[in-house]
Enzyme design. Sequence first.
Site, PDB file in Angstrom:
ATOM      1  N   CYS A 174       9.659   1.650   3.853  1.00 27.01           N
ATOM      2  CA  CYS A 174      10.596   0.615   4.304  1.00 27.01           C
ATOM      3  C   CYS A 174      12.015   1.162   4.364  1.00 27.01           C
ATOM      4  CB  CYS A 174      10.523  -0.623   3.411  1.00 27.01           C
ATOM      5  SG  CYS A 174      11.116  -0.332   1.758  1.00 27.01           S
ATOM      6  N   PHE A 211       0.812  -1.223   0.000  1.00 27.41           N
ATOM      7  CA  PHE A 211       0.000   0.000   0.000  1.00 27.41           C
ATOM      8  C   PHE A 211       0.843   1.269   0.000  1.00 27.41           C
ATOM      9  CE2 PHE A 211       0.977  -0.129   4.509  1.00 27.41           C
ATOM     10  CZ  PHE A 211       1.039   1.214   4.871  1.00 27.41           C
ATOM     11  N   LYS A 235      -0.774  -7.751  -8.948  1.00 26.27           N
ATOM     12  CA  LYS A 235      -1.815  -7.606  -7.929  1.00 26.27           C
ATOM     13  C   LYS A 235      -1.404  -6.490  -6.973  1.00 26.27           C
ATOM     14  CE  LYS A 235      -2.696  -8.776  -3.935  1.00 26.27           C
ATOM     15  NZ  LYS A 235      -3.325  -7.512  -3.558  1.00 26.27           N
TER      16      LYS A 235
END
Lengths: 503, 503, 503, 503
Positions: free
Chosen positions: B285, B153, B177
Amino acid sequence: MKIIGHLINGTLVSESSTSGNSRVQEVTNPSTNQVTAKVSLAAKATVEEAIAAAEAAFPAWRNLATAKRVRIMYRLRDLLQENAAKICELITLEHGKVLGDAMGELQRGIENIEYVCSTPEMLKGEHSKNVGPSIDSWSEFQPLGVCAGITPFNFPAMVPLWMWPMAIACGNTFVLKPSERTPSSALLIAELGIEAGIPAGVLNVVNGGKEAVDTLLTDKRIQAVSFVGSTPIAEYVYTTGTAHGKRVQAFGGAKNHAIVMPDADLDNAAAALMGAAYGSCGERCMAISVAVAVGNDTADTLIEKLKVQIAELRVGDGMDGRSDMGPLVTPQHLEKVESYIAAGINEGAELAVDGRNHKVSGYEKGNYLGACLFDRVTPEMSIHSGEIFGPVLCIMRVETMQEAMDIIDAHEYGNGTCLFTRDGEAARYFSDNIKVGMVGINVPLPVPVAHHSFGGWKRSLFGDLHAYGPDSVRFYTKRKTITQRWPASGVREGIQFSFPSNQ
Amino acid sequence: MKIIGHLINGTLVSESSTSGNSRVQEVTNPSTNQVTAKVSLAAKATVEEAIAAAEAAFPAWRNLATAKRVRIMYRLRDLLQENAAKICELITLEHGKVLGDAMGELQRGIENIEYVCSTPEMLKGEHSKNVGPSIDSWSEFQPLGVCAGITPFNFPAMVPLWMWPMAIACGNTFVLKPSERTPSSALLIAELGIEAGIPAGVLNVVNGGKEAVDTLLTDKRIQAVSFVGSTPIAEYVYTTGTAHGKRVQAFGGAKNHAIVMPDADLDNAAAALMGAAYGSCGERCMAISVAVAVGNDTADTLIEKLKVQIAELRVGDGMDGRSDMGPLVTPQHLEKVESYIAAGINEGAELAVDGRNHKVSGYEKGNYLGACLFDRVTPEMSIHSGEIFGPVLCIMRVETMQEAMDIIDAHEYGNGTCLFTRDGEAARYFSDNIKVGMVGINVPLPVPVAHHSFGGWKRSLFGDLHAYGPDSVRFYTKRKTITQRWPASGVREGIQFSFPSNQ
Amino acid sequence: MKIIGHLINGTLVSESSTSGNSRVQEVTNPSTNQVTAKVSLAAKATVEEAIAAAEAAFPAWRNLATAKRVRIMYRLRDLLQENAAKICELITLEHGKVLGDAMGELQRGIENIEYVCSTPEMLKGEHSKNVGPSIDSWSEFQPLGVCAGITPFNFPAMVPLWMWPMAIACGNTFVLKPSERTPSSALLIAELGIEAGIPAGVLNVVNGGKEAVDTLLTDKRIQAVSFVGSTPIAEYVYTTGTAHGKRVQAFGGAKNHAIVMPDADLDNAAAALMGAAYGSCGERCMAISVAVAVGNDTADTLIEKLKVQIAELRVGDGMDGRSDMGPLVTPQHLEKVESYIAAGINEGAELAVDGRNHKVSGYEKGNYLGACLFDRVTPEMSIHSGEIFGPVLCIMRVETMQEAMDIIDAHEYGNGTCLFTRDGEAARYFSDNIKVGMVGINVPLPVPVAHHSFGGWKRSLFGDLHAYGPDSVRFYTKRKTITQRWPASGVREGIQFSFPSNQ
Amino acid sequence: MKIIGHLINGTLVSESSTSGNSRVQEVTNPSTNQVTAKVSLAAKATVEEAIAAAEAAFPAWRNLATAKRVRIMYRLRDLLQENAAKICELITLEHGKVLGDAMGELQRGIENIEYVCSTPEMLKGEHSKNVGPSIDSWSEFQPLGVCAGITPFNFPAMVPLWMWPMAIACGNTFVLKPSERTPSSALLIAELGIEAGIPAGVLNVVNGGKEAVDTLLTDKRIQAVSFVGSTPIAEYVYTTGTAHGKRVQAFGGAKNHAIVMPDADLDNAAAALMGAAYGSCGERCMAISVAVAVGNDTADTLIEKLKVQIAELRVGDGMDGRSDMGPLVTPQHLEKVESYIAAGINEGAELAVDGRNHKVSGYEKGNYLGACLFDRVTPEMSIHSGEIFGPVLCIMRVETMQEAMDIIDAHEYGNGTCLFTRDGEAARYFSDNIKVGMVGINVPLPVPVAHHSFGGWKRSLFGDLHAYGPDSVRFYTKRKTITQRWPASGVREGIQFSFPSNQ
């Protein structure tokens, strides 16, 4: 009785001295089935001792100048050449292959060491100036730490040399577990490595079975595992090793087809197939075990020529310089190959040449089997779907090259394949489209040379990177990317909340 | 209510039209928690339909000249620039990050496309003449087939652009995806890809949850999976995908430390840390969530400077150009971050700046949290061991650089890290030895530029090869080695039973 | 009358405005020989002004992030596509080639720009860790400074695009001197470069003749010169430029032979030869001007097929979409080509097809010459030894492939060559041994694609490195090698009087 | 009296035996000026004989598998190590440098051979699939033919090893002309090459003077020349060789500056300068002959430390293991160095340490000169502008690093340079901007390691490509690009008159 032990932290040790147990397994001569030695089977504690030695040796070894690490390889290369006769004798006595073939194997191993001498070039990182204002960035390829190799019986000298020389040249330390059936040559080579100057702990050898393997696959200190063996074990090694946080490359089984086109030089093709099918008794993952002839005339002529040559094939003790082909590795394996032959007959293939019940005078207890040739083999037969690993060549007959390629692409394995032709377009179409990792055009055993890399496709290889050559450098290193900016003193910058880009 | 569907075989489809079911999930604006759309959750059959389209498109696509495949990327690059405002608005509305940050993200994605324009160069194989008499050998890097990407996300536009452009430029086809929380920008970009000329079936997008993921991980036709997300899911994706015969690279969590040396320019360091810790609300991250100050004076000065800057930090709606930092992505995530803060206080850390209960006028229901600053954090606290993924910066105090490095090396993750110093030796020692994949020297967010590759070490990455850049070319291709000999007509050769070597 | 001036420091200037002189030369339409414009011929001072602008622009340009320099190329690529019709019209009006051929030329130029987009990857230096204790070493490829390009009439758009885009992407600045016969397209493209974002001074264009050339070859500020033209001028440029301390690559003339083997698909070969011999009226350095047929049957059949196709060849104005071939560039050149034809007849060759006295209705004053075909040409004839640069194809007859190769190898030039065959061995033997730089197998115009490099052997190229592609990166940069050691404070070292080695 | 002859076609020959003349030149021991041998000076005919041998050996040698050519290098490496003492003694007796320094030189040469072992990797060409429909293209790097090397007196063993091992590994054959002052070690090494397995004619050595040089520079059969020597001769070699159609790299003179920053470890810097300035009596093209101190304090301290160390410097016979520095090479050279010293004093420099009139007991006739140290040298002095090539270190005093860099950049030469500092930013700014080809950071003699390449900028190098390492592979090969299409039988194609592009 000689006990073959381990090489841990620079010293030869036997199992009892390290773990107190004395589990051993017999090593036999396939030509006589006499026991020649006993090999220690390492307990978990012994393997851990080797791992600990490797881990302790890592920091100093990684910091040594690359050129100095590599320099040891030059010395080792010399020692291997000086000791070639001794090494090859060990190979033949434990594996059964003829001496000349053992020499070919060793030579390939030496060529891998020669490639390792390129390591200072291959380890070069990528350096970019001015990726931003006064910002440079570069990627280094750093060693992983302790790596392991698990190697098969059929190339006892060569396959270990695919692995540890490059691994340690890149700055890693290593634990090798050779096949317990053919352990001696790998151990001798490792001892020569120590003699060449590899420091204690950098290279370790443990002999053993499943306990040793599982220890290597699960111990946290092992960073990477290279494996060569059968597909079921390769898959187990891959899934177990990766589940334990390791990088793994696991090379499995094969079923290698040659397509013989009508325009091929059939004398050439027949001669090439003889060596590729029956050399080392077919116990090679690159052996050609199926020849798909395009056109019945091609098949008929090819078979005729093969029969003549098979009749001249000399099967005998590997130490006898006149032998072309030696015994199979064990009685169990001989039995398995013979059961394949029986199944082939049952399934309707024509056994054009029957090599069963071959007796070698003076070696009546050896695991001998003469060359077998099946004609009219079809895809669904077990002699086609399974990897026989014996001196059994199957002929299939098709009408077109595309039909032959479809048979190959439908097979579970995708290790090697070969096309015999004179036509440039056929060669290009085949090499472009066939779903196999190593392709020969008029080359029956397309084992890549040492400055390329070895690897099959489909279920012949589990892992992303091939063995030896350039891919092995990438396998035995991990990328580290540094982005560096030297700010001018006194320069103050605003805060940047947005994601930095090269806008 | 808008329904966000899938892009399959070149056409936008909604779930009901394909599988008959109508499972959807709400998509919300983090600044208000209002529902902005519903996203279809693909059933297994829908994913399989996308895979089938990708498989059908593969043969023609792989045979297209590389330059022609790549040429589409130039067009896509233009379209992304033309549609940047629209894409970034979608990012901000679904993720919450401020518009300028969304633009930074998109720009990085465009830079990845620019690198993909190097593919004709990067796909070059290795060609060796005369590896034997009249024998040449070369290695090609062929596409794998159908590849899949599963993306998170927090970078809804950029991370997909790490994956599919390179994958398809190398000749593969693709099923993406995206995150079901932030699906719109990836879908729009894929539509622009179709507009740019990507043929039907070459690029497909399915939205969905675990069912879609599991289908991608287990379907035999998928050859490779790239994943970015949290470490537990990354590990699941890696072990599941590899157990099903796929090549997998799975990027997981992070805890990125900056070391601040006494000789550093502390104004610079403080400014850099503000952006790196609080940019995108810490939901990156590569966010710096820990600053390890060497020396108490360094820590005291740094905290003083940070406090001043935090006081000026503007937290507000991402669409408001004055905002520096927007809301967290969901109420659930806000709650999780706040529970980390509570735990930090309980465990004895000093909350030097408390950003809780931050209210944004007009957006009172948004998931807002002000910048938080902890002092005197110690290694064993949960705010140090866990990945908070929120606007929480932890200060740790140590006496030496080595002590700081030991803390970093002991951590589970090894994604990014940074050193602030003026000293050449400190920089070299740090970048050489630290066990982290991406290292900054005076660069707080050392995300490698697009012509290098992205990847952490330890449990931040499962897989051998990094994302984007050179490593991604290797990831999305497999090596095929051809050995070719053109025999002179009339030349006959003896049979060779020995293993062929370069002797 | 339009005056075609120069582009200096980002501005279009005419000669008078800069040097006070007003030397101009007429530019004509080869199809009518009407004057279409006058081109300024730069005086030395004007060229020096351009050099000064380039030198001033260098420091800032070299320090810009590579990705930012390259980004301009994406914009330029778009502008070239948008302005393609206009550019191609300029090419055709000044050079005479048909519009479709002009488009082919421009497209190749655009492909060179696409390759330039790989520059961030191509500029990566080589980085070595631990070349000694705490010593690292890396090589950077830094720009040279001001570079120059001198380009020929026959590819007025493409050849400049071989040079300056890569030169400036590498961080250099540039002065281009196009052919004074066909100056307009290069100038327009340079203006589009400025529009795309190239800063003032980074790219400059001066039109001119020998004075301009000599200024570029002798001015100390010019670091490198790329030249394409005839061999005598190429040699002059090379020796003059290198004697003045410059790096030079100078591409000269050619005589490209095709060998047609008896097993070749002769319809294919004939069709390929038609385009390769007569396309662009033979005014290409890669044109096939000699077909060496192996066997008289091959020759006879080939000639028969060529005659049929020549009869259908449409010679006419390049702006007319129905034309296959336009006029030669000037009356002087037409005269020279016709004198070659006369000499061929005198020397004993058979003029199988005579294209002389070809009249194009409405363009009676154009430099038209129909396709000519000579049979039974022998090596010593002037139509074989000289470069005709016109629509004249020579057939030679030999008995063996080796004989054909000997003819090629004995020729002064070694630019391109081609073999038509179906045989894999013939192809390999030919490409391995023939002393020619660019080789086609069943490809009549083996101009390397943009990600390879262009260059002939023997007297077709003076210089070490080829044009465009990877070699051009090396040509436009110089290697700098840094060896760096960060000493630990407090460590003292002994003096070392011996030469440092990696012992 | 020993006569040093030539090595032609695998055999040692003396001049008289080949050309009938008997021109010789005396070889002397610099420590005593006694004649140790006479060296034959090859007449033109002798050189041509060597060239003829090399040309005859080329075809078979180029076709040998690369790995087999390279394998000889492993053997040679062993032989050099076994004969190291003998080789180094020859170096010292003819050149004068101390034995330890000779060993350092030889070791560097051996490292070049080690790099040559990477040739199979380095010779890989670039292979592109699908550059068009069923069209592949690849670039090969083929050997040039006969290459020549002309090498200087100061590194009699190492510099030849920069050249011929790589040249022949790439498939070329070679003629080496060593310095007539120091011919013995190069000849012995060449003999060891023959012993190692180099076939007759592949490597030839001719001793000689200008006649030999000019023959090599003008003979048509020579394809490439590598030269190391002084700048005037380098320029002559370059312009003469290139005018005769050869590829040339000619390495010339140097004036290498070290910048000493105030933050540097001055003990380190002084120790490093001692070796770099006085090692090999300063007769190295990488010797540091100028130290530019930033700040008067830095200069004063540095000089103080240097004086202490100079006092301890042991000047004596090179064969005496206690010597740090030996004699200069000839009385003429000693005289030239002393005239530089006198000029320095006249021009106003302060001779802080006067090494003149240094007597070595037992070697009173040797060309001895003690270490000299000049202070307050300024840019325009002849001791700064000229290359002294003796044990003379000049100190310059500046206020800023930029001032120091400007002095370096203004100098005619740009070979090597070095910066002593602890500051990361200073190091980056210096290495990025300085106009010198080989840069050291805290490394006084930044001779690139063997896997990088050696080359200066400005008038220190004439040519595009550097010596040894990767650049030498490119120098000793030429690019050939093959574009190959295998047409499907029965496919007919239309004629294409337009220039082929990837549209």
